[in-house]
Motif scaffolding. Structure first.
Motif, mmCIF file in Angstrom:
data_model
loop_
_atom_site.group_PDB
_atom_site.id
_atom_site.type_symbol
_atom_site.label_atom_id
_atom_site.label_comp_id
_atom_site.label_asym_id
_atom_site.label_seq_id
_atom_site.Cartn_x
_atom_site.Cartn_y
_atom_site.Cartn_z
ATOM 1 N N GLN A 16 5.590 -11.826 -5.691
ATOM 2 C CA GLN A 16 6.317 -11.829 -6.989
ATOM 3 C C GLN A 16 6.369 -10.340 -7.511
ATOM 4 O O GLN A 16 5.282 -9.488 -7.331
ATOM 5 C CB GLN A 16 5.303 -12.572 -8.151
ATOM 6 N N ARG A 17 7.347 -9.958 -7.972
ATOM 7 C CA ARG A 17 7.626 -8.550 -8.439
ATOM 8 C C ARG A 17 7.525 -8.331 -9.861
ATOM 9 O O ARG A 17 7.973 -9.146 -10.658
ATOM 10 C CB ARG A 17 9.180 -8.029 -8.119
ATOM 11 N N ARG A 18 6.671 -7.202 -10.111
ATOM 12 C CA ARG A 18 6.611 -7.063 -11.557
ATOM 13 C C ARG A 18 7.629 -6.137 -12.327
ATOM 14 O O ARG A 18 8.932 -6.159 -11.775
ATOM 15 C CB ARG A 18 5.446 -5.982 -11.556
ATOM 16 N N PHE A 56 6.569 0.953 -19.421
ATOM 17 C CA PHE A 56 7.581 1.462 -18.725
ATOM 18 C C PHE A 56 8.582 1.993 -19.413
ATOM 19 O O PHE A 56 9.609 2.969 -18.893
ATOM 20 C CB PHE A 56 7.886 0.686 -17.506
ATOM 21 N N ARG A 57 9.094 1.326 -20.294
ATOM 22 C CA ARG A 57 10.378 1.917 -21.261
ATOM 23 C C ARG A 57 10.343 3.420 -21.572
ATOM 24 O O ARG A 57 11.089 4.082 -21.264
ATOM 25 C CB ARG A 57 10.641 0.956 -22.258
ATOM 26 N N GLU A 58 9.021 3.581 -22.116
ATOM 27 C CA GLU A 58 8.629 4.939 -22.449
ATOM 28 C C GLU A 58 8.714 5.808 -21.439
ATOM 29 O O GLU A 58 9.129 6.903 -21.504
ATOM 30 C CB GLU A 58 7.472 4.963 -23.525
ATOM 31 N N ALA A 59 8.022 5.540 -20.368
ATOM 32 C CA ALA A 59 7.775 6.330 -19.298
ATOM 33 C C ALA A 59 9.257 6.522 -18.474
ATOM 34 O O ALA A 59 9.521 7.651 -18.289
ATOM 35 C CB ALA A 59 6.989 5.823 -18.110
ATOM 36 N N MET A 60 10.089 5.802 -18.601
ATOM 37 C CA MET A 60 11.343 5.992 -18.031
ATOM 38 C C MET A 60 12.275 6.880 -18.964
ATOM 39 O O MET A 60 12.708 7.777 -18.254
ATOM 40 C CB MET A 60 12.370 4.552 -17.897
ATOM 41 N N ILE A 61 12.202 6.833 -19.985
ATOM 42 C CA ILE A 61 12.900 7.693 -20.799
ATOM 43 C C ILE A 61 12.346 9.154 -20.825
ATOM 44 O O ILE A 61 13.015 10.202 -20.859
ATOM 45 C CB ILE A 61 12.743 7.266 -22.580
ATOM 46 N N GLN A 62 10.934 9.312 -20.706
ATOM 47 C CA GLN A 62 10.372 10.547 -20.394
ATOM 48 C C GLN A 62 10.778 11.113 -19.070
ATOM 49 O O GLN A 62 11.199 12.332 -18.916
ATOM 50 C CB GLN A 62 8.860 10.530 -20.527
ATOM 51 N N GLY A 63 10.730 10.264 -18.041
ATOM 52 C CA GLY A 63 11.064 10.855 -16.678
ATOM 53 C C GLY A 63 12.300 11.083 -16.627
ATOM 54 O O GLY A 63 12.834 12.205 -15.701
ATOM 55 N N ILE A 64 13.376 10.452 -17.194
ATOM 56 C CA ILE A 64 14.684 10.653 -16.940
ATOM 57 C C ILE A 64 15.188 11.942 -17.583
ATOM 58 O O ILE A 64 15.931 12.950 -17.115
ATOM 59 C CB ILE A 64 15.748 9.405 -17.517
ATOM 60 N N LYS A 65 14.674 12.246 -18.919
ATOM 61 C CA LYS A 65 14.839 13.436 -19.465
ATOM 62 C C LYS A 65 14.435 14.445 -18.668
ATOM 63 O O LYS A 65 15.190 15.536 -18.576
ATOM 64 C CB LYS A 65 14.188 13.559 -20.911
ATOM 65 N N ILE A 115 1.867 6.589 -13.412
ATOM 66 C CA ILE A 115 2.632 5.154 -13.396
ATOM 67 C C ILE A 115 1.767 4.371 -14.283
ATOM 68 O O ILE A 115 0.448 4.240 -14.012
ATOM 69 C CB ILE A 115 2.783 5.110 -11.965
ATOM 70 N N PRO A 116 2.215 3.862 -15.332
ATOM 71 C CA PRO A 116 1.436 2.751 -16.244
ATOM 72 C C PRO A 116 1.079 1.687 -15.406
ATOM 73 O O PRO A 116 1.848 1.028 -14.776
ATOM 74 C CB PRO A 116 2.494 2.506 -17.430
ATOM 75 N N GLU A 117 0.024 1.152 -15.673
ATOM 76 C CA GLU A 117 -0.247 -0.262 -15.313
ATOM 77 C C GLU A 117 0.253 -1.290 -16.247
ATOM 78 O O GLU A 117 0.699 -2.470 -15.416
ATOM 79 C CB GLU A 117 -1.983 -0.422 -15.399
ATOM 80 N N ASP A 118 0.396 -1.066 -17.421
ATOM 81 C CA ASP A 118 0.878 -2.159 -18.164
ATOM 82 C C ASP A 118 2.492 -2.060 -17.897
ATOM 83 O O ASP A 118 3.224 -1.215 -18.364
ATOM 84 C CB ASP A 118 0.499 -1.867 -19.669
ATOM 85 N N ASP A 119 3.182 -3.045 -17.709
ATOM 86 C CA ASP A 119 4.523 -3.181 -17.590
ATOM 87 C C ASP A 119 5.453 -2.797 -18.888
ATOM 88 O O ASP A 119 6.431 -2.403 -18.854
ATOM 89 C CB ASP A 119 4.820 -4.571 -17.039
ATOM 90 N N ARG A 120 4.550 -3.154 -20.127
ATOM 91 C CA ARG A 120 5.570 -2.852 -21.262
ATOM 92 C C ARG A 120 5.436 -1.389 -21.597
ATOM 93 O O ARG A 120 6.211 -0.997 -22.462
ATOM 94 C CB ARG A 120 4.509 -3.540 -22.422
ATOM 95 N N ALA A 136 0.817 -1.052 -0.072
ATOM 96 C CA ALA A 136 -0.119 -0.048 -0.061
ATOM 97 C C ALA A 136 0.955 1.289 0.082
ATOM 98 O O ALA A 136 0.425 2.230 -0.566
ATOM 99 C CB ALA A 136 -0.981 0.038 1.219
ATOM 100 N N SER A 137 2.125 0.973 0.412
ATOM 101 C CA SER A 137 2.744 2.333 0.439
ATOM 102 C C SER A 137 3.864 2.489 -0.596
ATOM 103 O O SER A 137 4.579 3.300 -0.827
ATOM 104 C CB SER A 137 3.903 2.363 1.936
ATOM 105 N N CYS A 138 3.496 1.668 -1.536
ATOM 106 C CA CYS A 138 4.390 1.638 -2.793
ATOM 107 C C CYS A 138 3.681 2.176 -3.882
ATOM 108 O O CYS A 138 2.736 1.858 -4.557
ATOM 109 C CB CYS A 138 4.763 0.373 -3.269
ATOM 110 N N CYS A 139 4.057 3.348 -4.407
ATOM 111 C CA CYS A 139 3.438 4.135 -5.652
ATOM 112 C C CYS A 139 3.538 3.507 -6.944
ATOM 113 O O CYS A 139 2.713 3.564 -7.743
ATOM 114 C CB CYS A 139 3.954 5.502 -5.626
ATOM 115 N N SER A 140 4.545 2.519 -7.005
ATOM 116 C CA SER A 140 4.672 2.013 -8.086
ATOM 117 C C SER A 140 4.056 0.709 -8.703
ATOM 118 O O SER A 140 4.044 0.477 -9.794
ATOM 119 C CB SER A 140 6.118 1.765 -8.431
ATOM 120 N N GLY A 141 3.472 0.158 -7.505
ATOM 121 C CA GLY A 141 2.724 -1.063 -7.906
ATOM 122 C C GLY A 141 3.886 -2.364 -8.081
ATOM 123 O O GLY A 141 3.214 -3.274 -9.008
ATOM 124 N N LEU A 142 5.125 -2.374 -7.579
ATOM 125 C CA LEU A 142 6.087 -3.268 -7.848
ATOM 126 C C LEU A 142 5.634 -4.552 -7.455
ATOM 127 O O LEU A 142 5.810 -5.620 -8.208
ATOM 128 C CB LEU A 142 7.564 -2.924 -7.298
#
Length: 344
Positions: free
Chosen positions: A211-213, A251-260, A244-249, A185-191
């Motif tokens: 199990q970790r996503r 996350f690559r695009e989300a990470m690129i945007q976030g890092i920039k 924070i996307p629900e679909d694991d697939r 419940a304390s994890c924003c990412s839903g790992l």
């Protein structure tokens, strides 16, 4: 005279560790690659794993967003301390005629085909060695929880060619984890998957945790790119508000945007260099670890503090401010388009 095993345990205990255990190649047999002691040292026979507690007086102010720097500093010092203990123990054993090597506490990753170190798989898993050798149990989150300090510990390991006597896992019936899932419940990412489990077999003993996503989830939030909980009622110490996307697939695009965006934000106070980051990394989360204390009422109070702490915004000078969720939303929306893109 004490056996070498007892000497080692007493020595490590004298440095302020709260738990110490010993694993061998036999007790780790059948485990994943990160339990292979020979990856560290071909002649390895045993490993000494131990835990140093984080200072609890800094944890609740961190969860409440009252004081970030004290916990960040304590966390860094604890990591350096266990790394130093591991290195010192290795030199001690070498002088006794046993080639040994200390393993760094964190931030060393295996080079893997196609992805380099981005998989963030460690050279050796302190977690697996810790649960197999009796330093702690797995909690639901997969963090190692100890009887005295819960998950609020930093783990360290020294690998040695000495044939030491292995220690047993802690009795599973004594594990205080009651699947309260406040870590989830304390994890924003839903790992963590709320239902599925991972099973790891080490030397004929089975251990389970949630199990970790996709691990990019944790990198996205704990890396500081974003921190707003999906309910929008509270955040981590990160001023980022990216979806924070629900679909694991996705996350690559989300990470690129976030890092920039992360790299263009004003520098914050504190922080430290990280091998996978161009900018400093700042400790903004770790909630699943920090919230898990042995007493259930303490865990509930930690969760209450976290979820009633509001949200963080960043001022133009880089400073962070805790405000209500409504004020945070209004502040970010008041920014011009270029500045708003750094956060949402």
């Amino acid at each position: 005279m004490d056996s070498l095993t007892e000497q080692v345990k007493k020595m490590v205990g004298s440095y302020g560790t709260v738990r110490v255990g010993i694993a061998t190649r036999q007790t780790l047999e059948g485990g994943p690659p990160s339990t292979d002691l020979t990856f560290i040292m071909p002649e390895a026979r045993s490993a000494i794993t131990f835990a140093i507690p984080l200072n609890k007086k800094y944890i609740r102010p961190f969860l409440a967003k009252e004081d970030r720097l004290s916990h960040e500093g304590d966390n860094l010092q604890a990591n350096m301390l266990v790394t130093g203990i591991a290195a010192h123990l290795a030199k001690h054993l070498e002088q006794k005629g046993f080639p040994s090597q200390g393993v760094v506490a964190n931030e060393f990753y295996r080079e893997e085909p196609g992805i380099g170190r981005l998989g963030m798989h460690p050279d050796l898993s302190h977690r697996y060695l810790a649960v197999r050798s009796g330093v702690g149990w797995f909690g639901f989150s997969g963090n190692v929880i100890t009887p005295e300090y819960g998950a609020a510990v930093i783990l360290g390991t020294c690998v040695t060619s000495a044939e030491l006597e292995p220690t047993d896992p802690l009795p599973s019936e004594d594990n205080y984890c009651n699947r309260c899932k406040l870590c989830l419940a304390s994890c924003c990412s839903g790992l963590m998957d709320p239902e599925k489990e991972t099973k790891v077999t080490l030397g004929g003993r089975d251990f389970t945790y949630a199990q970790r996503r996709n691990y990019l989830r944790c990198e996205f939030v704990c890396g500081g790119m974003t921190g707003l909980h999906p309910t929008k009622k509270w955040s981590t110490w990160s001023p980022g508000r990216f979806f924070i996307p629900e679909d694991d697939r996705a996350f690559r695009e989300a990470m690129i945007q976030g890092i920039k965006a992360y790299d263009r934000r004003p520098p914050m106070e504190g922080g430290f260099p990280h091998i996978l980051m161009r900018s400093n990394l700042y400790l903004t989360c770790g909630n699943c670890q920090l919230i898990c204390w042995p007493d259930l009422e303490d865990r509930k109070e930690n969760f209450r503090i976290l979820t009633s702490s509001g949200a963080v915004i960043q001022r133009p000078d880089g400073s962070l401010e805790r405000v209500s969720p409504e004020k945070a939303e209004a502040y970010v929306m008041s920014l011009d388009e270029e500045k708003r893109a750094l956060y949402t």
